[in-house]
Design a protein around this motif. Structure first.
Motif, PDB file in Angstrom:
ATOM      1  N   PRO A   1      50.926   4.783  51.860  1.00 61.43           N
ATOM      2  CA  PRO A   1      50.282   3.479  51.693  1.00 61.43           C
ATOM      3  C   PRO A   1      50.476   2.879  50.304  1.00 61.43           C
ATOM      4  O   PRO A   1      50.267   1.705  50.119  1.00 61.43           O
ATOM      5  N   PHE A   2      50.904   3.698  49.318  1.00 57.92           N
ATOM      6  CA  PHE A   2      51.048   3.202  47.951  1.00 57.92           C
ATOM      7  C   PHE A   2      52.487   2.888  47.582  1.00 57.92           C
ATOM      8  O   PHE A   2      52.750   2.400  46.494  1.00 57.92           O
ATOM      9  N   ARG A   3      53.441   3.210  48.437  1.00 56.93           N
ATOM     10  CA  ARG A   3      54.854   3.031  48.133  1.00 56.93           C
ATOM     11  C   ARG A   3      55.235   3.724  46.830  1.00 56.93           C
ATOM     12  O   ARG A   3      55.966   3.184  45.996  1.00 56.93           O
ATOM     13  N   ALA A   4      54.730   4.942  46.647  1.00 54.07           N
ATOM     14  CA  ALA A   4      55.009   5.727  45.446  1.00 54.07           C
ATOM     15  C   ALA A   4      56.158   6.682  45.729  1.00 54.07           C
ATOM     16  O   ALA A   4      56.350   7.114  46.858  1.00 54.07           O
ATOM     17  N   THR A   5      56.905   7.000  44.692  1.00 54.84           N
ATOM     18  CA  THR A   5      58.033   7.907  44.792  1.00 54.84           C
ATOM     19  C   THR A   5      57.926   8.941  43.680  1.00 54.84           C
ATOM     20  O   THR A   5      57.685   8.589  42.526  1.00 54.84           O
ATOM     21  N   ILE A   6      58.107  10.206  44.021  1.00 58.84           N
ATOM     22  CA  ILE A   6      58.191  11.237  42.998  1.00 58.84           C
ATOM     23  C   ILE A   6      59.619  11.204  42.483  1.00 58.84           C
ATOM     24  O   ILE A   6      60.558  11.437  43.230  1.00 58.84           O
ATOM     25  N   ILE A   7      59.772  10.903  41.186  1.00 58.37           N
ATOM     26  CA  ILE A   7      61.115  10.765  40.631  1.00 58.37           C
ATOM     27  C   ILE A   7      61.523  11.957  39.777  1.00 58.37           C
ATOM     28  O   ILE A   7      62.681  12.084  39.421  1.00 58.37           O
ATOM     29  N   ASP A   8      60.572  12.848  39.463  1.00 53.09           N
ATOM     30  CA  ASP A   8      60.909  14.061  38.731  1.00 53.09           C
ATOM     31  C   ASP A   8      59.803  15.093  38.918  1.00 53.09           C
ATOM     32  O   ASP A   8      58.627  14.740  38.978  1.00 53.09           O
ATOM     33  N   VAL A   9      60.203  16.362  39.014  1.00 53.62           N
ATOM     34  CA  VAL A   9      59.262  17.472  39.140  1.00 53.62           C
ATOM     35  C   VAL A   9      59.724  18.583  38.218  1.00 53.62           C
ATOM     36  O   VAL A   9      60.903  18.933  38.208  1.00 53.62           O
ATOM     37  N   SER A  10      58.803  19.113  37.417  1.00 53.41           N
ATOM     38  CA  SER A  10      59.082  20.294  36.610  1.00 53.41           C
ATOM     39  C   SER A  10      57.865  21.209  36.724  1.00 53.41           C
ATOM     40  O   SER A  10      56.881  20.864  37.388  1.00 53.41           O
ATOM     41  N   LYS A  11      57.910  22.364  36.065  1.00 52.97           N
ATOM     42  CA  LYS A  11      56.778  23.290  36.121  1.00 52.97           C
ATOM     43  C   LYS A  11      55.531  22.710  35.458  1.00 52.97           C
ATOM     44  O   LYS A  11      54.414  23.053  35.817  1.00 52.97           O
ATOM     45  N   GLU A  12      55.729  21.816  34.499  1.00 53.37           N
ATOM     46  CA  GLU A  12      54.608  21.263  33.737  1.00 53.37           C
ATOM     47  C   GLU A  12      54.132  19.893  34.205  1.00 53.37           C
ATOM     48  O   GLU A  12      53.046  19.473  33.862  1.00 53.37           O
ATOM     49  N   SER A  13      54.977  19.183  34.979  1.00 52.27           N
ATOM     50  CA  SER A  13      54.597  17.803  35.297  1.00 52.27           C
ATOM     51  C   SER A  13      55.277  17.287  36.549  1.00 52.27           C
ATOM     52  O   SER A  13      56.250  17.852  37.029  1.00 52.27           O
ATOM     53  N   VAL A  14      54.731  16.197  37.038  1.00 52.33           N
ATOM     54  CA  VAL A  14      55.308  15.423  38.135  1.00 52.33           C
ATOM     55  C   VAL A  14      55.319  13.977  37.666  1.00 52.33           C
ATOM     56  O   VAL A  14      54.318  13.476  37.169  1.00 52.33           O
ATOM     57  N   THR A  15      56.463  13.303  37.800  1.00 51.88           N
ATOM     58  CA  THR A  15      56.561  11.893  37.425  1.00 51.88           C
ATOM     59  C   THR A  15      56.601  11.071  38.696  1.00 51.88           C
ATOM     60  O   THR A  15      57.434  11.306  39.572  1.00 51.88           O
ATOM     61  N   VAL A  16      55.678  10.129  38.791  1.00 52.59           N
ATOM     62  CA  VAL A  16      55.534   9.295  39.980  1.00 52.59           C
ATOM     63  C   VAL A  16      55.821   7.852  39.602  1.00 52.59           C
ATOM     64  O   VAL A  16      55.336   7.360  38.583  1.00 52.59           O
ATOM     65  N   GLN A  17      56.604   7.185  40.429  1.00 55.91           N
ATOM     66  CA  GLN A  17      56.879   5.760  40.243  1.00 55.91           C
ATOM     67  C   GLN A  17      56.195   5.013  41.384  1.00 55.91           C
ATOM     68  O   GLN A  17      56.355   5.372  42.542  1.00 55.91           O
ATOM     69  N   VAL A  18      55.450   4.003  41.034  1.00 51.74           N
ATOM     70  CA  VAL A  18      54.804   3.193  42.065  1.00 51.74           C
ATOM     71  C   VAL A  18      55.070   1.728  41.759  1.00 51.74           C
ATOM     72  O   VAL A  18      55.032   1.298  40.613  1.00 51.74           O
ATOM     73  N   THR A  19      55.399   0.991  42.790  1.00 51.74           N
ATOM     74  CA  THR A  19      55.619  -0.444  42.646  1.00 51.74           C
ATOM     75  C   THR A  19      54.730  -1.171  43.633  1.00 51.74           C
ATOM     76  O   THR A  19      54.382  -0.633  44.684  1.00 51.74           O
ATOM     77  N   GLY A  20      54.355  -2.357  43.284  1.00 45.98           N
ATOM     78  CA  GLY A  20      53.540  -3.148  44.195  1.00 45.98           C
ATOM     79  C   GLY A  20      52.542  -3.990  43.440  1.00 45.98           C
ATOM     80  O   GLY A  20      52.584  -4.117  42.219  1.00 45.98           O
ATOM     81  N   LYS A  21      51.620  -4.543  44.199  1.00 45.70           N
ATOM     82  CA  LYS A  21      50.592  -5.410  43.612  1.00 45.70           C
ATOM     83  C   LYS A  21      49.642  -4.592  42.755  1.00 45.70           C
ATOM     84  O   LYS A  21      49.430  -3.396  42.974  1.00 45.70           O
ATOM     85  N   SER A  22      49.070  -5.262  41.773  1.00 48.46           N
ATOM     86  CA  SER A  22      48.225  -4.619  40.776  1.00 48.46           C
ATOM     87  C   SER A  22      47.069  -3.823  41.391  1.00 48.46           C
ATOM     88  O   SER A  22      46.762  -2.724  40.939  1.00 48.46           O
ATOM     89  N   ASP A  23      46.436  -4.348  42.433  1.00 46.69           N
ATOM     90  CA  ASP A  23      45.297  -3.638  43.016  1.00 46.69           C
ATOM     91  C   ASP A  23      45.712  -2.323  43.666  1.00 46.69           C
ATOM     92  O   ASP A  23      44.996  -1.324  43.598  1.00 46.69           O
ATOM     93  N   LYS A  24      46.889  -2.282  44.265  1.00 44.60           N
ATOM     94  CA  LYS A  24      47.390  -1.032  44.865  1.00 44.60           C
ATOM     95  C   LYS A  24      47.736  -0.012  43.765  1.00 44.60           C
ATOM     96  O   LYS A  24      47.443   1.173  43.906  1.00 44.60           O
ATOM     97  N   VAL A  25      48.355  -0.476  42.688  1.00 42.61           N
ATOM     98  CA  VAL A  25      48.683   0.410  41.574  1.00 42.61           C
ATOM     99  C   VAL A  25      47.401   0.972  40.973  1.00 42.61           C
ATOM    100  O   VAL A  25      47.286   2.173  40.717  1.00 42.61           O
ATOM    101  N   ASP A  26      46.401   0.113  40.773  1.00 44.88           N
ATOM    102  CA  ASP A  26      45.106   0.553  40.237  1.00 44.88           C
ATOM    103  C   ASP A  26      44.473   1.612  41.132  1.00 44.88           C
ATOM    104  O   ASP A  26      43.933   2.614  40.645  1.00 44.88           O
TER     105      ASP A  26
END
Length: 66
Positions: A1-26
């Motif tokens: 529902p958020f149109r988010a994509t995991i763009i990187d994964v490591s042992k210490e972190s996960v990087t998520v990219q989300v695009t869309g309207k401000s209320d969905k990002v919030d």
């Protein structure tokens, strides 16, 4: 529902990219906050460093316009 994509994964972190309207990002930010948000960037086009990979000594760039 958020149109988010995991763009990187490591042992210490996960990087998520989300695009869309401000209320969905919030809404996604608030949903992820209990997991611990280390860094947050809200902007247009963005580049992210991936994991702990060493950087090459020389980076070559080529123009696709010619």
């Amino acid at each position: 529902p958020f149109r988010a994509t995991i763009i990187d994964v490591s042992k210490e972190s996960v990087t998520v990219q989300v695009t869309g309207k401000s209320d969905k990002v919030d809404a996604l930010i608030e949903l992820l906050r209990p997991y611990g948000v280390k860094e947050l960037a809200r902007t247009g086009l963005t580049a992210f460093k991936r994991g702990n990979q060493p950087q090459p000594a020389e980076v070559k760039s080529y123009s696709l316009l010619n």
